[in-house]
Design an enzyme around this catalytic site. Structure first.
Site, PDB file in Angstrom:
ATOM      1  CB  ALA A 224      -0.887  -0.012   1.237  1.00  0.00           C
TER       2      ALA A 224
ATOM      3  N   GLY B 112       0.647  -5.112   0.859  1.00  0.00           N
ATOM      4  CA  GLY B 112      -0.501  -5.159  -0.048  1.00  0.00           C
ATOM      5  C   GLY B 112      -0.165  -5.798  -1.391  1.00  0.00           C
TER       6      GLY B 112
ATOM      7  CD  GLU C 138      -2.277  -7.655   2.701  1.00  0.00           C
ATOM      8  OE1 GLU C 138      -2.361  -6.487   2.244  1.00  0.00           O
ATOM      9  OE2 GLU C 138      -2.522  -7.935   3.886  1.00  0.00           O
TER      10      GLU C 138
ATOM     11  CD  GLU D 154       1.507  -5.786   5.762  1.00  0.00           C
ATOM     12  OE1 GLU D 154       2.365  -6.666   6.025  1.00  0.00           O
ATOM     13  OE2 GLU D 154       0.732  -5.861   4.791  1.00  0.00           O
TER      14      GLU D 154
HETATM   15  N1  CO8 Z   1       4.623   3.245  -0.457  1.00  0.00           N
HETATM   16  C1  CO8 Z   1       5.037   4.415  -0.975  1.00  0.00           C
HETATM   17  N2  CO8 Z   1       6.201   4.558  -1.611  1.00  0.00           N
HETATM   18  C2  CO8 Z   1       6.984   3.475  -1.736  1.00  0.00           C
HETATM   19  C3  CO8 Z   1       6.625   2.221  -1.223  1.00  0.00           C
HETATM   20  C4  CO8 Z   1       5.368   2.131  -0.553  1.00  0.00           C
HETATM   21  N3  CO8 Z   1       4.916   0.966  -0.058  1.00  0.00           N
HETATM   22  N4  CO8 Z   1       7.598   1.341  -1.477  1.00  0.00           N
HETATM   23  C5  CO8 Z   1       8.556   2.001  -2.145  1.00  0.00           C
HETATM   24  N5  CO8 Z   1       8.181   3.301  -2.308  1.00  0.00           N
HETATM   25  C6  CO8 Z   1       8.947   4.381  -2.967  1.00  0.00           C
HETATM   26  C7  CO8 Z   1      10.093   4.835  -2.109  1.00  0.00           C
HETATM   27  O1  CO8 Z   1       9.642   5.742  -1.144  1.00  0.00           O
HETATM   28  C8  CO8 Z   1      10.990   5.468  -3.135  1.00  0.00           C
HETATM   29  O2  CO8 Z   1      10.460   6.727  -3.457  1.00  0.00           O
HETATM   30  P1  CO8 Z   1      11.461   8.019  -3.574  1.00  0.00           P
HETATM   31  O3  CO8 Z   1      12.333   7.682  -4.764  1.00  0.00           O
HETATM   32  O4  CO8 Z   1      10.528   9.140  -3.832  1.00  0.00           O
HETATM   33  O5  CO8 Z   1      12.212   8.071  -2.312  1.00  0.00           O
HETATM   34  C9  CO8 Z   1      10.788   4.562  -4.359  1.00  0.00           C
HETATM   35  O6  CO8 Z   1       9.553   3.872  -4.143  1.00  0.00           O
HETATM   36  C10 CO8 Z   1      11.892   3.522  -4.509  1.00  0.00           C
HETATM   37  O7  CO8 Z   1      11.991   2.801  -3.290  1.00  0.00           O
HETATM   38  P2  CO8 Z   1      13.368   2.585  -2.485  1.00  0.00           P
HETATM   39  O8  CO8 Z   1      14.295   3.726  -2.758  1.00  0.00           O
HETATM   40  O9  CO8 Z   1      13.046   2.296  -1.068  1.00  0.00           O
HETATM   41  O10 CO8 Z   1      13.912   1.287  -3.250  1.00  0.00           O
HETATM   42  P3  CO8 Z   1      14.906   0.186  -2.629  1.00  0.00           P
HETATM   43  O11 CO8 Z   1      15.275  -0.672  -3.772  1.00  0.00           O
HETATM   44  O12 CO8 Z   1      15.978   0.819  -1.827  1.00  0.00           O
HETATM   45  O13 CO8 Z   1      13.996  -0.675  -1.598  1.00  0.00           O
HETATM   46  C11 CO8 Z   1      12.020  -1.863  -0.871  1.00  0.00           C
HETATM   47  C12 CO8 Z   1      12.918  -1.448  -2.057  1.00  0.00           C
HETATM   48  C13 CO8 Z   1      12.755  -2.831   0.039  1.00  0.00           C
HETATM   49  C14 CO8 Z   1      10.799  -2.567  -1.482  1.00  0.00           C
HETATM   50  C15 CO8 Z   1      11.591  -0.621  -0.079  1.00  0.00           C
HETATM   51  O14 CO8 Z   1      11.091   0.351  -0.985  1.00  0.00           O
HETATM   52  C16 CO8 Z   1      10.520  -0.871   0.945  1.00  0.00           C
HETATM   53  O15 CO8 Z   1      10.814  -1.389   1.996  1.00  0.00           O
HETATM   54  N6  CO8 Z   1       9.266  -0.436   0.670  1.00  0.00           N
HETATM   55  C17 CO8 Z   1       8.189  -0.499   1.595  1.00  0.00           C
HETATM   56  C18 CO8 Z   1       7.692  -1.930   1.738  1.00  0.00           C
HETATM   57  C19 CO8 Z   1       6.579  -1.992   2.748  1.00  0.00           C
HETATM   58  O16 CO8 Z   1       6.753  -1.748   3.927  1.00  0.00           O
HETATM   59  N7  CO8 Z   1       5.390  -2.333   2.275  1.00  0.00           N
HETATM   60  C20 CO8 Z   1       4.246  -2.531   3.116  1.00  0.00           C
HETATM   61  C21 CO8 Z   1       3.396  -1.320   3.103  1.00  0.00           C
HETATM   62  S1  CO8 Z   1       2.087  -1.455   4.263  1.00  0.00           S
HETATM   63  C22 CO8 Z   1       0.926  -2.361   3.460  1.00  0.00           C
HETATM   64  O17 CO8 Z   1       1.057  -2.757   2.333  1.00  0.00           O
HETATM   65  C23 CO8 Z   1      -0.298  -2.599   4.228  1.00  0.00           C
HETATM   66  C24 CO8 Z   1      -1.251  -3.390   3.396  1.00  0.00           C
HETATM   67  C25 CO8 Z   1      -2.565  -3.271   3.997  1.00  0.00           C
HETATM   68  C26 CO8 Z   1      -3.556  -3.738   3.021  1.00  0.00           C
HETATM   69  C27 CO8 Z   1      -3.529  -2.943   1.817  1.00  0.00           C
HETATM   70  C28 CO8 Z   1      -3.664  -1.509   2.182  1.00  0.00           C
HETATM   71  C29 CO8 Z   1      -3.982  -0.596   1.044  1.00  0.00           C
END
Ligand code: CO8
Length: 261
Positions: free
Chosen positions: A69, A112, A115, A135
């Site tokens: 998400a 998400g 999921e 999460e």
């Molecule tokens: N949301 C918003 N932006 C994101 C997300 C995200 N989930 N994931 C990555 N991005 C963005 C980063 O902020 C970054 O943006 P910017 O260039 O503007 O800084 C860009 O994408 C590239 O990401 P990274 O620089 O972090 O790339 P890396 O290769 O270093 O890392 C990762 C990749 C490991 C995937 C890392 O981006 C990460 O950990 N992302 C978050 C993963 C996460 O925690 N996901 C769970 C989110 S919570 C959730 O899904 C709840 C679900 C509930 C049900 C559904 C709800 C709608």
């Protein structure tokens, strides 16, 4: 082939019966913002209503299927807003599809994103795919099936470990555990998923959708009820033209021509 902001949708496959949806927010690793989810949901409504489409394939980019998400979009939500707006209510559109949906997962399928993949009927994974429910690492819980579908797909121990640590599993581990049915070299993944779609599309779509319903019933009912539901479906198939065609074709040693009736 309507134009969307966050996804791409096209008809593909040997007979153009496979709808390929590509999540297309590469800069945010396909984070599932509200706009993307509502476009996805609208595209699926259209696909479900289009008689020419048999199967859906959902994919992302080579780096990410979807990294969850959209954290930036939701981070300031209050409980009252989430509750009143029934946040995530439209998320199960994929799970409600009658037509079969295949997830072709390259790269990250997190939160998400994992999921969403698990709402699909079949998951094919690229060899660099990674699945996780992170999460817990950002102070929230799974919200669209992560805590419910992982135990069914992977067993309790692996599901608990994934959900409580946020650790990712790779494609090979996901295949061994039964989360995905096949691991494919990343650059061949979508092609193979579309081929799988073509194979499914070659059958009677009426029967295919009845069978999908039967398999899904296995998750919702005790065995005896499920077996009864299945047997009734089997009986009902004898009321279809495609059953007559399929069995006559077998007897006459020719290929069947199904009409989805
Ligand atoms: N949301 C918003 N932006 C994101 C997300 C995200 N989930 N994931 C990555 N991005 C963005 C980063 O902020 C970054 O943006 P910017 O260039 O503007 O800084 C860009 O994408 C590239 O990401 P990274 O620089 O972090 O790339 P890396 O290769 O270093 O890392 C990762 C990749 C490991 C995937 C890392 O981006 C990460 O950990 N992302 C978050 C993963 C996460 O925690 N996901 C769970 C989110 S919570 C959730 O899904 C709840 C679900 C509930 C049900 C559904 C709800 C709608």
């Amino acid at each position: 082939n309507k134009s969307y902001e966050f996804i791409k949708a096209e008809l593909t496959g040997a007979n153009k019966k496979v709808a390929l949806i590509t999540l297309n927010r590469p800069k945010a690793l396909n984070a599932l913002c509200n706009g993307l989810m509502s476009e996805l949901s609208n595209a699926l409504d259209e696909i479900e209503a289009n008689k020419n489409v048999a199967v859906v394939v959902i994919t992302g980019s080579e780096k990410a299927f979807a990294a969850g998400a959209d954290i930036k979009e939701m981070k300031d939500n209050t409980f009252a807003q989430c509750f009143a707006g029934n946040f995530l209510n439209n998320w199960n559109r994929v799970a409600r599809m009658q037509k079969p949906v295949i997830a072709a997962v390259n790269g990250y399928a997190l939160g998400g994103g994992c999921e969403l993949a698990m709402m699909c009927d079949i998951i094919y994974a690229g060899d660099k795919a990674k699945f996780g429910q992170p999460e817990v690492t950002i102070g929230t819980t799974p919200g669209a099936g992560g805590s419910q579908r992982t135990p069914r797909a992977l067993g309790k121990s692996k599901a608990m470990e994934m959900c409580l640590t946020g650790n990712m599993i790779d494609a090979q581990e996901a295949e061994k555990a039964g989360l995905v049915s096949k691991v494919i070299p990343a650059d061949k993944l979508v092609e193979e998923a579309v081929k799988l779609g073509d194979k499914i599309a070659s059958h009677s779509q009426l029967i295919v959708q009845m069978i999908k319903e039967q398999v899904n019933t296995a998750y919702e009912t005790p065995l005896n009820e499920g077996l009864k539901f299945e047997r009734r479906g089997f009986h009902a198939s004898f009321g279809t033209k495609d059953q007559k065609e399929g069995m006559n074709a077998f007897t006459e040693k020719r290929a069947p021509k199904f009409i989805d009736e």
